[in-house]
Design a protein around this motif. Structure first.
Motif, PDB file in Angstrom:
ATOM      1  N   HIS B 215       1.073  -1.302  -0.080  1.00  0.00           N
ATOM      2  CA  HIS B 215       0.613  -0.175  -0.351  1.00  0.00           C
ATOM      3  C   HIS B 215       1.091   1.058   0.093  1.00  0.00           C
ATOM      4  O   HIS B 215       2.293   1.214   0.820  1.00  0.00           O
ATOM      5  CB  HIS B 215      -0.887  -0.195   1.417  1.00  0.00           C
ATOM      6  N   LEU B 216       0.696   1.943  -0.564  1.00  0.00           N
ATOM      7  CA  LEU B 216       1.324   3.713  -0.858  1.00  0.00           C
ATOM      8  C   LEU B 216       1.596   4.343   0.444  1.00  0.00           C
ATOM      9  O   LEU B 216       2.687   4.311   1.255  1.00  0.00           O
ATOM     10  CB  LEU B 216       0.004   4.801  -2.146  1.00  0.00           C
ATOM     11  N   GLY B 217       0.144   3.672   1.305  1.00  0.00           N
ATOM     12  CA  GLY B 217       0.628   4.636   2.666  1.00  0.00           C
ATOM     13  C   GLY B 217       1.539   4.159   3.249  1.00  0.00           C
ATOM     14  O   GLY B 217       1.472   4.817   3.777  1.00  0.00           O
ATOM     15  N   ASP B 218       1.511   2.579   3.367  1.00  0.00           N
ATOM     16  CA  ASP B 218       2.201   1.927   4.189  1.00  0.00           C
ATOM     17  C   ASP B 218       4.125   1.962   3.486  1.00  0.00           C
ATOM     18  O   ASP B 218       4.521   2.310   4.661  1.00  0.00           O
ATOM     19  CB  ASP B 218       2.440   0.639   4.146  1.00  0.00           C
ATOM     20  N   VAL B 219       4.050   2.749   1.930  1.00  0.00           N
ATOM     21  CA  VAL B 219       5.136   2.995   2.130  1.00  0.00           C
ATOM     22  C   VAL B 219       5.780   4.268   2.557  1.00  0.00           C
ATOM     23  O   VAL B 219       7.502   4.089   2.683  1.00  0.00           O
ATOM     24  CB  VAL B 219       5.135   2.813   0.014  1.00  0.00           C
ATOM     25  N   VAL B 243      -5.124   2.331  -3.309  1.00  0.00           N
ATOM     26  CA  VAL B 243      -3.391   2.160  -4.355  1.00  0.00           C
ATOM     27  C   VAL B 243      -2.138   1.789  -3.691  1.00  0.00           C
ATOM     28  O   VAL B 243      -2.332   1.770  -2.395  1.00  0.00           O
ATOM     29  CB  VAL B 243      -3.172   3.568  -4.702  1.00  0.00           C
ATOM     30  N   ALA B 244      -1.783   0.944  -4.309  1.00  0.00           N
ATOM     31  CA  ALA B 244      -0.112   0.312  -3.840  1.00  0.00           C
ATOM     32  C   ALA B 244       0.338   0.734  -4.714  1.00  0.00           C
ATOM     33  O   ALA B 244       0.434   0.503  -6.121  1.00  0.00           O
ATOM     34  CB  ALA B 244      -0.692  -0.988  -3.457  1.00  0.00           C
ATOM     35  N   ARG B 371      -4.825  -7.886   2.394  1.00  0.00           N
ATOM     36  CA  ARG B 371      -3.337  -7.955   2.365  1.00  0.00           C
ATOM     37  C   ARG B 371      -3.744  -6.589   2.999  1.00  0.00           C
ATOM     38  O   ARG B 371      -3.896  -5.012   1.800  1.00  0.00           O
ATOM     39  CB  ARG B 371      -2.962  -7.331   1.094  1.00  0.00           C
ATOM     40  N   PRO B 372      -4.437  -6.244   4.535  1.00  0.00           N
ATOM     41  CA  PRO B 372      -4.343  -5.042   5.068  1.00  0.00           C
ATOM     42  C   PRO B 372      -3.435  -3.963   4.946  1.00  0.00           C
ATOM     43  O   PRO B 372      -2.251  -4.296   5.527  1.00  0.00           O
ATOM     44  CB  PRO B 372      -5.183  -5.423   6.639  1.00  0.00           C
ATOM     45  N   MET B 373      -4.179  -2.900   5.349  1.00  0.00           N
ATOM     46  CA  MET B 373      -2.760  -1.888   5.310  1.00  0.00           C
ATOM     47  C   MET B 373      -1.945  -2.391   7.260  1.00  0.00           C
ATOM     48  O   MET B 373      -3.321  -3.234   7.387  1.00  0.00           O
ATOM     49  CB  MET B 373      -3.500  -0.452   5.229  1.00  0.00           C
TER      50      MET B 373
END
Lengths: 117, 569
Positions: B215-219, B243-244, B371-373
């Motif tokens: 996930h983009l947030g995780d990145v 969005v990933a 695939r949760p954040m």
């Protein structure tokens, strides 16, 4: 954390800003968590928010919550302490295992009762 | 003797005549001599004249020769002088110029040489020197980079081992003091890793770690965690879809964002926040990093722009001392992976605004159920707490099922599954699904077990295509990307009004189907009943912007039909 998902991307200290010392020391792995209010506060750090959402479904032990959040217990303990402090979470000590009653104690109680009569 | 006196006059006359004759003869002779003398004189004069003119010529030539000799002498002096100038001024200046571009190389000292062979020869001498220095510098630089690569690779691998060790200890020990130390160690190790990894990338190494689609947030939060002053970074997400970033670009984007954040944190005061926001754009996803620091001056901006363009071959020796490696590292990644970074936009807080644009081919959508954040990922602003307009129909009571029954926190009640984002590609579309080169992900079979009506990849009409995301068949959400549709603004005009159509039921029910029904999916396209719902391996799914999602494809239509059935029942 490993396996299919590979190496962790976000380290655990991001959940609490690096804190591992909870504001209360009454929490352990078996502490039961439940939501104190149905309303979620608007501004919560992401991890606290996730935890708050998680326990809305019902009571959950702290260790279980940590497993769902994929975070170390030490970190989740800080999150729980913060949420309890702000009043969005109830934390309750675990129900102790049922114990065998002390026979001698019961006999003394019985003796006392008989003595009254 | 009478004759004698008589003879005297005759004799006298004869004598006179003789004398006269002699005189005449003498005269004649003298005249001739005179004439000869005159001729001789004339000849002598002519010769004299010739001699004079010869002398003049000789004198002239002598003068000319003198002048020429003088010229040659002065030319030789000038040439010597010019060569001396070349050696003592121009060459050293060129060497300095090669190291420091702002130092200029002086031109000819003697302007008369301009345009002559001397100038061109000197210029070619300088050119040769430049080439020699450049190639030697390149050789040395590459050797240095190679050494650095070798060193960083080993250290990076060991840092990852350390990271794993620290992480497992964090999960094993929960004594507050020990846990505190472990968190601090973790942070230190992450900072080391960032430095080592960035240095390796700068020297041409790969990021050294391949991740799964993330996930983009995780990145971005992962990138944030690698910066010392991460407390000051505030990440907000404006994404309305999960969005990933595709696997191969996860680390490059993370490195890029962490370098930008390190820059922002370093160049702004310790009390000022650094704002990071995630957005969707027409051509991809955008990460904006704003700091309120002192900004960059023109020289730094020029350097950054040159590095970020990623065009030039990178030399360690150009980075200065201390080396300005951040933008250079990003430049490498930009060139290798094809996203763009710019710092030349006006900054709202007076500092620097860095914009990372990740193009669609480096993005995908992830199923948040599977695939949760991570818990630390920023929440999208559209996560609202009031009842969702579709919540009544959404059939998500499992949100409150005891979490012990499910292996992961799938039950966030504000995440509605929705399938209508994923539209079946029309058969007439010129881009067949098989044209997509992306292989099916390894975990691609999971949705088959979990959802009988897995949503299908489709194509938004190109003219209206919004963010084009490559969604692999394997990671297509079984019931759609929950938050995507969950946060869509209800489309005006068809809240389940009179235009609701009920085509024949074909597919299973689903939340997305119900939503599609509410929207009154137009039945203009022929449904494709024969098309199996899982035939999108390698197909392309595109995520449109909200306006694009109003156009429904056949898949949505079939779901709509199912929804119609549900509504009827």
């Amino acid at each position: 954390m490993s396996g299919r998902e590979g190496r962790r991307l976000v380290p655990a200290y991001m959940a609490t800003g690096g804190r591992a010392q909870p504001s209360r020391n009454t929490l352990d792995r078996l502490t039961l968590l439940s939501a104190a209010s149905s309303r979620l506060p608007d501004r919560l750090p992401p991890a606290e928010r996730q935890l708050a959402v998680l326990v809305r479904g019902g009571a959950l032990s702290l260790a279980e919550a940590a497993a769902y959040l994929k975070l170390p217990v030490s970190v989740v303990r800080v999150l729980v302490a913060d949420l309890v402090d702000t009043g969005f979470l109830n934390a309750r000590a675990p129900i102790p295992l049922a114990e065998q009653h002390d026979q001698k104690f019961l006999e003394r109680v019985l003796d006392g009762l008989r003595a009254i009569r | 003797m009478p004759e004698l006196p008589d003879a005297i006059p005759e004799f006298a006359a004869a004598g006179m005549a003789l004398i006269a004759l002699c005189v005449v003869l003498l005269l004649i002779g003298s005249r001739r001599k005179n004439a000869a003398l005159r001729t001789d004189r004339d000849n002598a004069r002519a010769a004299h004249q010739a001699l004079l003119s010869e002398r003049d010529t000789a004198l002239h030539e002598r003068d000319a020769a003198r002048t020429e000799a003088h010229h040659i002498n002065s030319g030789r002096t000038a040439l010597l002088e010019e060569t001396q100038h070349l050696i003592s001024e121009r060459m050293p200046a060129l060497l300095t110029h090669l190291a420091h571009q702002h130092v200029s190389v002086p031109g000819l000292k003697n302007q008369p040489f301009a345009g002559t062979e001397v100038e061109s020869l000197h210029a070619s001498a300088l050119e040769q020197l430049k080439k020699a220095v450049a190639s030697e510098r390149e050789r040395v630089d590459e050797a240095a980079q190679s050494v650095m690569r070798g060193a960083t690779t080993v250290v990076q691998a060991q840092s990852y081992q350390l990271q794993s060790k620290i992480e497992s200890m964090q999960h094993r020990y929960d004594t507050p003091d020990l846990a505190q130390d472990l968190l601090e160690l973790d942070l230190l190790n992450e900072q080391n890793l960032r430095r080592i990894q960035a240095t390796g990338v700068l020297c041409g190494a790969s990021p050294g770690l391949t991740r799964v689609d993330s996930h983009l947030g995780d990145v971005v939060v992962g990138a944030q965690s690698r910066v010392r002053g991460y407390h000051r970074v505030q990440v907000t997400s404006q994404l309305d879809a999960p969005v990933a970033v595709v696997a191969r670009a996860v680390e490059p984007v993370a490195i890029t964002v962490s370098e930008l954040l390190a820059n922002a944190v370093h160049h702004s005061h310790g009390t000022l926040a650094v704002d990071v926001s995630l957005h969707q754009a027409e051509s991809g996803a955008v990460i904006v990093v704003d700091d309120a620091g002192v900004g960059m001056h023109a020289d730094e901006l020029e350097f950054a722009a040159r590095m970020l363009a990623g065009r030039d071959e990178l030399r360690l020796s150009e980075l200065g001392d201390p080396p300005r490696s951040g933008f250079a590292t990003i430049g490498r990644l930009v060139r290798q992976y094809g996203f763009t970074v710019s710092v030349d936009k006006p900054a709202p807080y007076g500092g620097v605004r860095a914009v990372v644009l990740i193009p669609g081919h480096l993005l995908t959508l992830l199923n948040e159920t599977e695939r949760p954040m991570s818990a630390m990922a920023p929440q999208a602003p559209a996560v609202t707490h009031e009842p969702h307009p579709y919540a009544s129909e959404a059939a998500v009571p499992q949100a409150h099922t005891p979490p012990a029954g499910t292996p992961e926190p799938t039950a966030f009640p504000d995440r509605l599954p929705a399938a209508d984002l994923w539209e079946r590609e029309p058969d007439s579309n010129p881009e067949p699904p098989v044209s997509a080169p992306e292989p099916s992900a390894a975990d691609g079979t999971a949705p088959h077990r979990t959802a009988p009506h897995r949503p299908r990849a489709g194509v938004v009409p190109p003219a209206r295509a919004g963010v084009v995301l490559r969604a692999r068949a394997g990671v297509l959400p079984p019931s759609g990307a929950g938050r995507v549709a969950g946060h869509l603004r209800p489309v005006t005009g068809h809240p389940g009004g009179s235009d609701r159509r009920r085509p024949p039921a074909r597919l299973d029910t689903g939340v997305g189907a119900r939503r599609a029904a509410r929207r009154g999916a137009p039945a203009r396209d022929t449904p494709v009943p024969g098309a199996p719902p899982h035939d999108v391996a390698g197909g392309r799914a595109r995520l449109g912007r909200p306006a694009d999602r109003r156009r429904r494809g056949p898949a949505a239509q079939t779901q709509a039909s199912a929804a119609g059935r549900t509504a009827a029942g």
